[in-house]
Design a protein around this motif. Structure first.
Motif, PDB file in Angstrom:
ATOM      1  N   TYR A 180       0.824  -1.218   0.000  1.00  0.00           N
ATOM      2  CA  TYR A 180       0.000   0.000   0.000  1.00  0.00           C
ATOM      3  C   TYR A 180       0.858   1.268   0.000  1.00  0.00           C
ATOM      4  CZ  TYR A 180      -3.566   3.351   1.318  1.00  0.00           C
ATOM      5  OH  TYR A 180      -4.400   4.433   1.334  1.00  0.00           O
ATOM      6  N   ARG A 182      -3.571  -1.128  -5.559  1.00  0.00           N
ATOM      7  CA  ARG A 182      -3.277   0.290  -5.322  1.00  0.00           C
ATOM      8  C   ARG A 182      -3.323   1.098  -6.617  1.00  0.00           C
ATOM      9  NH1 ARG A 182       2.659   1.218  -3.461  1.00  0.00           N
ATOM     10  NH2 ARG A 182       2.938   1.126  -5.709  1.00  0.00           N
ATOM     11  N   LYS A 191      -9.381   7.644  -4.016  1.00  0.00           N
ATOM     12  CA  LYS A 191      -8.375   8.581  -3.504  1.00  0.00           C
ATOM     13  C   LYS A 191      -8.724  10.003  -3.961  1.00  0.00           C
ATOM     14  CE  LYS A 191      -4.038   6.078  -2.950  1.00  0.00           C
ATOM     15  NZ  LYS A 191      -2.820   5.704  -3.652  1.00  0.00           N
ATOM     16  N   ARG A 228     -10.057   8.529   2.968  1.00  0.00           N
ATOM     17  CA  ARG A 228      -8.845   8.487   3.792  1.00  0.00           C
ATOM     18  C   ARG A 228      -8.185   7.104   3.722  1.00  0.00           C
ATOM     19  NH1 ARG A 228     -10.234  10.984   9.463  1.00  0.00           N
ATOM     20  NH2 ARG A 228     -12.282  10.184   8.963  1.00  0.00           N
ATOM     21  N   ALA A 229      -6.865   7.100   4.032  1.00  0.00           N
ATOM     22  CA  ALA A 229      -6.058   5.881   3.849  1.00  0.00           C
ATOM     23  C   ALA A 229      -6.655   4.661   4.582  1.00  0.00           C
ATOM     24  CB  ALA A 229      -4.632   6.131   4.317  1.00  0.00           C
TER      25      ALA A 229
END
Lengths: 268, 300
Positions: free
Chosen positions: A92, A161, A170, A175-176
């Motif tokens: 990631y 990803r 994204k 958010r991550a």
């Protein structure tokens, strides 16, 4: 092929249920010693005879199956979680994270699995209580067996990803943490499940190796590894071939696992 | 001129890759040694021996026995000293065998290398002949037979295999071949099966080329890079299998030495063995990959 897989799955289920119900199905407790019947041959009373301490081999086999078949999946779960954490984070975040995580993974993979396992197990205490030895053995399997899976998870995460839906999420300001938990983790599930299933027979065999070398589960608690230690008395096997039953059961269970896993891989 | 500069830049990038690999190799080796030393140093009961429980010993003698391990208590100091000694060819003294480690390795390394060599050769011979014959015969029964045979060895614990070899009075070192065989066989068989479905193979067969000729000239050459990479990986398999096999069969190689060092918590010996095992594994994988890469670039 599907018929064979079905038979393998049924056989696995039977052994698993028999192990779970060991307390009910076993004619005696695994530690109970029938001193007047030591080293007895198979009979109506003792289906697989008794060992030199007079313990019923059939009961010990049932209890041993419970230990090995319940704890190998637990170790596989631990190693898969570690692989998801290390491989997932490496894939990631990429860049330096990935390089350091993969160097760490390579370090684990540069040592043969059995060498690492035997070395680490041997330096830990050997004269411990049976339950502690079970925990040490299977935790070690889980803690040392994540490296190969982490590589697979890392490459899976990397390809996710760069996928369009992740890039869009994204761009939308996701958010991550949420991105990983909601969008990436569900897509990594098949990889993680495959790694979990592949690890189980590997850990069962590793425990058996440790048990034969006297580094596995402590007596009197049985596991397939500790039951196979009886084979070290070569001279007795010719006279008491039923000592080989745990080996045949182990062979059957691991083969069944391999068949089920290959069927799962083909059907994916 | 243009092709010359392209060749130069290819050469430079290959040299850069080689250097990078070399750096990673040494870092991994150093970390592996440190990992081994850390594990043993922080293991419960490190530095204690059964000799210390002897009631006849005076407190001074017990203290002297404890002091024997004093140099190993500081891990960083021990590892730095060990690395310093390594450069001068002094690998230290084994605390459990009370002998110089160089001497122990000189005696035992050839035994293990021989066993691994035999195991690799036999394992690869078995695997490739079964895989090639399965590809040539294309019979479901034969395929099932080879799958079941390899499956049996794949599902047996290595230590149990060593016991079965002893039971049959067969040399224990050949058990390594049966550890290598199933893993190599399955990979090679799948590789041949995949190659067999490629368009140029189907065309060659349709044009009436014999199966052996197709296998030797059209299937094996493109599969060679992957086979070389597998050769490197199989060294690691054989080395891992050597430990339980040598321990059970009583073969005096480094597998048995590693086993005895681990049980005796012999820190200097264990660190040396970790370095050797890691170096052999890394070098074998590296050599396999290098061969594979050179074959690929040659084919391109």
């Amino acid at each position: 092929m599907k018929a064979f897989t079905r038979i393998a799955a049924i056989a696995l289920s039977v052994v698993f249920v028999a192990g779970l119900l060991a307390g009910v199905l076993a004619p005696a407790h695994y530690a109970k010693q029938f001193r007047e019947d030591a080293s007895a041959s198979p009979s109506g009373k003792f289906l697989l005879g008794t060992d030199e301490l007079g313990r019923d081999r059939f009961s010990r086999l049932l209890y041993g199956s419970r230990v090995s078949l319940l704890l190998a999946p637990c170790a596989a779960l631990l190693s898969t979680l570690l692989a998801a954490l290390i491989g997932g984070a490496a894939g990631y975040f990429g860049g330096r994270w990935e390089k350091s995580a993969m160097l760490f993974t390579d370090l684990f993979m540069s040592m043969p699995w059995l060498f690492l396992l035997i070395t680490v197990r041997a330096v830990l205490p050997l004269n411990t209580a049976p339950t502690t030895s079970v925990l040490i053995t299977f935790s070690l399997l889980g803690l040392l067996g994540w490296a190969a899976s982490a590589r697979v998870v890392c490459s899976g995460t990397k390809s996710l990803r760069n996928s369009e839906f992740v890039l869009q999420a994204k761009a939308a300001g996701c958010r991550a943490g949420r991105l990983f938990a909601v969008h990436m983790l569900p897509n990594l599930k098949p990889v993680l499940f495959a790694q979990f299933w592949i690890s189980i027979p590997v850990f069962i065999l590793a425990e058996a190796n440790l048990g034969i070398l006297g580094l596995g589960v402590s007596e009197p608690l049985p596991s397939w590894g500790s039951l196979l230690r009886e084979l070290e008395d070569f001279s007795a096997i010719g006279l008491q071939p039923w000592r080989l039953v745990p080996l045949f059961l182990l062979l059957m269970v691991v083969s069944c696992f391999q068949m089920v896993i290959s069927e799962k891989e083909y059907s994916r | 001129m243009a092709s010359g500069s392209a060749e130069n830049s290819r050469g430079r990038s290959a040299a850069r890759r080689f250097l990078q690999r070399l750096v990673v190799f040494f870092i991994t080796l150093l970390l592996a040694g440190l990992l081994g030393a850390t594990l043993v140093r922080f293991a419960p009961g490190f530095g204690l021996s059964t000799e210390q429980l002897d009631t006849r010993l005076t407190p001074e003698s017990v203290q002297a026995l404890r002091d024997a391990h004093a140099g190993e208590r500081n891990l960083a100091l021990f590892y730095a000293r060990f690395l310093g000694g390594l450069f001068t060819g002094n690998l230290g003294t084994s605390s459990s065998f009370k002998r110089p480690i160089t001497e122990l390795l000189r005696e035992r390394l050839p035994v293990t290398l021989g066993a691994i060599g035999w195991g690799m050769v036999l394992g690869w011979l078995l695997a490739s002949s079964f895989a090639a014959s399965a590809w040539l015969f294309r019979s479901r029964t034969y395929d099932l037979f080879t799958t079941v045979l390899s499956g049996i060895f794949l599902c047996l614990p290595t230590a149990a295999l060593a016991i079965l070899f002893l039971l049959m009075r067969a040399p224990g070192r050949f058990a390594i071949a049966l550890v290598v065989f199933p893993n190599v066989f399955r990979y090679v068989r799948n590789l041949l099966a995949t190659s067999g479905e490629l368009p140029h193979i189907i065309t060659a067969r349709a044009k009436g080329l014999g199966p052996s000729r197709v296998l030797l000239w059209h299937v094996l050459p493109p599969a060679a890079p992957q086979l070389f990479a597998l050769l490197g990986v199989s060294v690691s398999m054989a080395l891992g299998a050597a430990i339980p096999i040598e321990a059970i069969a009583g073969i005096p190689g480094i597998g048995q030495l590693a086993w005895q060092a681990a049980l005796g918590r012999d820190l200097p010996l264990l660190v040396n063995l970790t370095l050797i095992v890691t170096a052999v594994t890394l070098l074998a994988n590296w050599a396999g990959e290098l061969f594979a890469q050179s074959l690929r670039s040659h084919a391109a």
